[in-house]
Design a protein around this motif. Structure first.
Motif, PDB file in Angstrom:
ATOM      1  N   GLY A 126     -12.218   9.460   0.344  1.00  0.00           N
ATOM      2  CA  GLY A 126     -12.760   8.795  -0.833  1.00  0.00           C
ATOM      3  C   GLY A 126     -11.748   7.850  -1.465  1.00  0.00           C
ATOM      4  N   MET A 127     -10.482   8.279  -1.532  1.00  0.00           N
ATOM      5  CA  MET A 127      -9.426   7.409  -2.028  1.00  0.00           C
ATOM      6  C   MET A 127      -9.290   6.180  -1.134  1.00  0.00           C
ATOM      7  N   TRP A 128      -9.338   6.400   0.168  1.00  0.00           N
ATOM      8  CA  TRP A 128      -9.185   5.319   1.142  1.00  0.00           C
ATOM      9  C   TRP A 128     -10.286   4.272   0.975  1.00  0.00           C
ATOM     10  N   GLN A 129     -11.515   4.736   0.814  1.00  0.00           N
ATOM     11  CA  GLN A 129     -12.640   3.815   0.685  1.00  0.00           C
ATOM     12  C   GLN A 129     -12.569   3.024  -0.616  1.00  0.00           C
ATOM     13  N   ALA A 130     -11.987   3.635  -1.665  1.00  0.00           N
ATOM     14  CA  ALA A 130     -11.897   2.958  -2.963  1.00  0.00           C
ATOM     15  C   ALA A 130     -10.738   1.971  -3.027  1.00  0.00           C
ATOM     16  N   CYS A 131      -9.842   2.011  -2.055  1.00  0.00           N
ATOM     17  CA  CYS A 131      -8.644   1.179  -2.053  1.00  0.00           C
ATOM     18  C   CYS A 131      -8.913  -0.152  -1.341  1.00  0.00           C
ATOM     19  N   LYS A 132      -8.457  -1.231  -1.918  1.00  0.00           N
ATOM     20  CA  LYS A 132      -8.574  -2.536  -1.279  1.00  0.00           C
ATOM     21  C   LYS A 132      -7.748  -2.587  -0.001  1.00  0.00           C
ATOM     22  N   MET A 136      -2.642   0.120  -2.341  1.00  0.00           N
ATOM     23  CA  MET A 136      -1.805   1.303  -2.190  1.00  0.00           C
ATOM     24  C   MET A 136      -2.515   2.556  -2.676  1.00  0.00           C
ATOM     25  N   MET A 137      -2.199   3.670  -2.020  1.00  0.00           N
ATOM     26  CA  MET A 137      -2.651   4.994  -2.430  1.00  0.00           C
ATOM     27  C   MET A 137      -1.429   5.800  -2.842  1.00  0.00           C
ATOM     28  N   ALA A 138      -1.509   6.433  -4.014  1.00  0.00           N
ATOM     29  CA  ALA A 138      -0.385   7.200  -4.549  1.00  0.00           C
ATOM     30  C   ALA A 138      -0.857   8.613  -4.856  1.00  0.00           C
ATOM     31  N   LEU A 234      -2.642  10.043   6.269  1.00  0.00           N
ATOM     32  CA  LEU A 234      -2.548   8.617   5.959  1.00  0.00           C
ATOM     33  C   LEU A 234      -2.129   7.804   7.185  1.00  0.00           C
ATOM     34  N   GLU A 235      -1.176   8.312   7.916  1.00  0.00           N
ATOM     35  CA  GLU A 235      -0.714   7.581   9.108  1.00  0.00           C
ATOM     36  C   GLU A 235      -1.777   7.540  10.191  1.00  0.00           C
ATOM     37  N   THR A 236      -2.596   8.584  10.300  1.00  0.00           N
ATOM     38  CA  THR A 236      -3.668   8.550  11.307  1.00  0.00           C
ATOM     39  C   THR A 236      -4.727   7.510  10.958  1.00  0.00           C
ATOM     40  N   GLN A 237      -4.815   7.122   9.691  1.00  0.00           N
ATOM     41  CA  GLN A 237      -5.750   6.068   9.286  1.00  0.00           C
ATOM     42  C   GLN A 237      -5.160   4.673   9.473  1.00  0.00           C
ATOM     43  N   GLY A 238      -3.886   4.598   9.787  1.00  0.00           N
ATOM     44  CA  GLY A 238      -3.227   3.311   9.970  1.00  0.00           C
ATOM     45  C   GLY A 238      -2.421   2.843   8.786  1.00  0.00           C
ATOM     46  N   ALA A 239      -2.268   3.720   7.761  1.00  0.00           N
ATOM     47  CA  ALA A 239      -1.493   3.339   6.583  1.00  0.00           C
ATOM     48  C   ALA A 239      -0.006   3.314   6.916  1.00  0.00           C
ATOM     49  N   SER A 240       0.735   2.505   6.191  1.00  0.00           N
ATOM     50  CA  SER A 240       2.194   2.516   6.287  1.00  0.00           C
ATOM     51  C   SER A 240       2.740   3.244   5.065  1.00  0.00           C
ATOM     52  N   ILE A 241       3.689   4.119   5.271  1.00  0.00           N
ATOM     53  CA  ILE A 241       4.263   4.893   4.181  1.00  0.00           C
ATOM     54  C   ILE A 241       5.328   4.048   3.481  1.00  0.00           C
ATOM     55  N   VAL A 242       5.121   3.795   2.207  1.00  0.00           N
ATOM     56  CA  VAL A 242       6.057   2.983   1.424  1.00  0.00           C
ATOM     57  C   VAL A 242       7.223   3.835   0.948  1.00  0.00           C
ATOM     58  N   ASN A 259       7.440  19.980  -5.908  1.00  0.00           N
ATOM     59  CA  ASN A 259       6.536  18.845  -6.026  1.00  0.00           C
ATOM     60  C   ASN A 259       6.763  17.843  -4.905  1.00  0.00           C
ATOM     61  N   CYS A 260       5.705  17.086  -4.592  1.00  0.00           N
ATOM     62  CA  CYS A 260       5.858  16.026  -3.590  1.00  0.00           C
ATOM     63  C   CYS A 260       5.059  14.798  -4.002  1.00  0.00           C
ATOM     64  N   TYR A 261       5.410  13.692  -3.367  1.00  0.00           N
ATOM     65  CA  TYR A 261       4.834  12.385  -3.707  1.00  0.00           C
ATOM     66  C   TYR A 261       4.803  11.534  -2.460  1.00  0.00           C
ATOM     67  N   VAL A 262       3.715  10.801  -2.293  1.00  0.00           N
ATOM     68  CA  VAL A 262       3.636   9.834  -1.209  1.00  0.00           C
ATOM     69  C   VAL A 262       2.918   8.586  -1.718  1.00  0.00           C
ATOM     70  N   LEU A 263       3.485   7.433  -1.399  1.00  0.00           N
ATOM     71  CA  LEU A 263       2.870   6.135  -1.692  1.00  0.00           C
ATOM     72  C   LEU A 263       2.677   5.448  -0.349  1.00  0.00           C
ATOM     73  N   ALA A 264       1.425   5.092  -0.045  1.00  0.00           N
ATOM     74  CA  ALA A 264       1.115   4.476   1.244  1.00  0.00           C
ATOM     75  C   ALA A 264       0.334   3.183   1.024  1.00  0.00           C
ATOM     76  N   ARG A 265       0.494   2.256   1.958  1.00  0.00           N
ATOM     77  CA  ARG A 265      -0.229   0.982   1.869  1.00  0.00           C
ATOM     78  C   ARG A 265      -1.305   0.942   2.951  1.00  0.00           C
ATOM     79  N   LYS A 266      -2.506   0.617   2.515  1.00  0.00           N
ATOM     80  CA  LYS A 266      -3.631   0.473   3.443  1.00  0.00           C
ATOM     81  C   LYS A 266      -3.496  -0.848   4.193  1.00  0.00           C
ATOM     82  N   PRO A 267      -3.766  -0.846   5.487  1.00  0.00           N
ATOM     83  CA  PRO A 267      -3.633  -2.114   6.221  1.00  0.00           C
ATOM     84  C   PRO A 267      -4.616  -3.174   5.729  1.00  0.00           C
ATOM     85  N   VAL A 268      -4.239  -4.412   5.882  1.00  0.00           N
ATOM     86  CA  VAL A 268      -5.084  -5.513   5.428  1.00  0.00           C
ATOM     87  C   VAL A 268      -6.385  -5.588   6.235  1.00  0.00           C
ATOM     88  N   ALA A 269      -6.307  -5.270   7.497  1.00  0.00           N
ATOM     89  CA  ALA A 269      -7.515  -5.303   8.332  1.00  0.00           C
ATOM     90  C   ALA A 269      -7.463  -4.167   9.326  1.00  0.00           C
TER      91      ALA A 269
END
Length: 269
Positions: A126-132, A136-138, A234-242, A259-269
């Protein structure tokens, strides 16, 4: 799982009066020393950018996003909470969970929410679909597998009562089972959880909050997150971990313990 999902939806639609008072107490003010992950998210907001928070709660992230020039949208279960948020933050938008959103966002954030969902993979989707594309997903959450201690939603023995209460009431079988669960079964689970490959998404189907325990932080957690599981998805979807909590500089070790944190960037295409 469907029944557990129903129980959680009902619980978060009408949470205990102390729920957000307790949960949000550490987040009234963001400081790099105490909230380094929150500050990193806010530092990514640019003037004109849009941020969606999944499971926004009392929306304490909102004023920081708006101060940085961004627009804020939050979704959550409780309609009363969402209405209170609208009054406090009139420039933001708030919707019940499940409302179709008409746009996608530059940043989609989840702050201590993924541990409260029964299907974390669907939540991440759901986060992935809402992201341009290119957005980025955080995600900030506890690390209940590789972190210190045991998940607070576990209870030991036949009931969720404290060990001393079981002794005081001479519930000796319950007290014995409590010790067995605490010192053998729980530690055995943790060792097993740490040994499996990423992507397990462990679920506690009997959180102590549904056994009559009073609310305390994460007594209601069902998903038992691990940083490597979220990174794997996230990586299996093709995201790059920032950045992650393990690579973000100058984070106090006491924060990293639990605690943990991950910021990932969704690929442009």
């Amino acid at each position: 799982m469907a029944e557990l999902h129903r129980q959680l939806a009902e619980y978060y639609s009408h949470p205990p009066s102390s729920y957000y008072v307790i949960a949000d107490r550490p987040a009234l003010y963001y400081t790099p020393a105490i909230q380094p992950f929150h500050c990193d998210i806010v530092g990514r907001v640019r003037s004109g950018s849009s941020l969606l928070e999944m499971g926004c709660g009392s929306a304490h992230l909102c004023p920081f996003v708006e101060a940085a020039g961004g627009s804020y949208t939050g979704v959550d279960h409780s309609r009363e909470l969402l209405e209170a948020n609208r009054e406090r933050f009139p420039h933001a938008q708030f919707f019940p969970i499940g409302t179709p959103l008409s746009r996608r966002f530059d940043i989609v954030a989840s702050l201590y929410t993924i541990e409260h969902v029964v299907d974390p993979a669907a939540y991440l989707q759901g986060m992935w679909q809402a992201c341009k594309p290119g957005g980025m997903m955080a995600i900030i959450c506890p690390d209940f597998v590789d972190g210190a201690g045991l998940p607070p939603s576990f209870y030991y023995g036949k009931t969720s009562r404290r060990f001393r209460d079981k002794l005081r009431s001479f519930a000796l079988a319950d007290a014995f089972q409590h010790l067995l669960d605490l010192f053998w079964r729980a530690s055995r689970w943790k060792a097993q959880a740490r040994s499996v490959p990423p992507g397990a998404f462990w679920i506690n189907v009997r959180p102590r909050i549904f056994d009559g325990a009073a609310y305390s932080i994460d007594a209601d957690a069902v998903h038992l997150p691990r940083l490597t599981d979220i990174v794997w998805w996230l990586e299996t979807q093709g995201a790059s971990i920032v950045v992650t909590s393990r690579s973000l500089p100058n984070v106090d070790p006491s924060i990293l313990k639990n605690n943990c944190y991950v910021l990932a960037r969704k690929p442009v295409a």
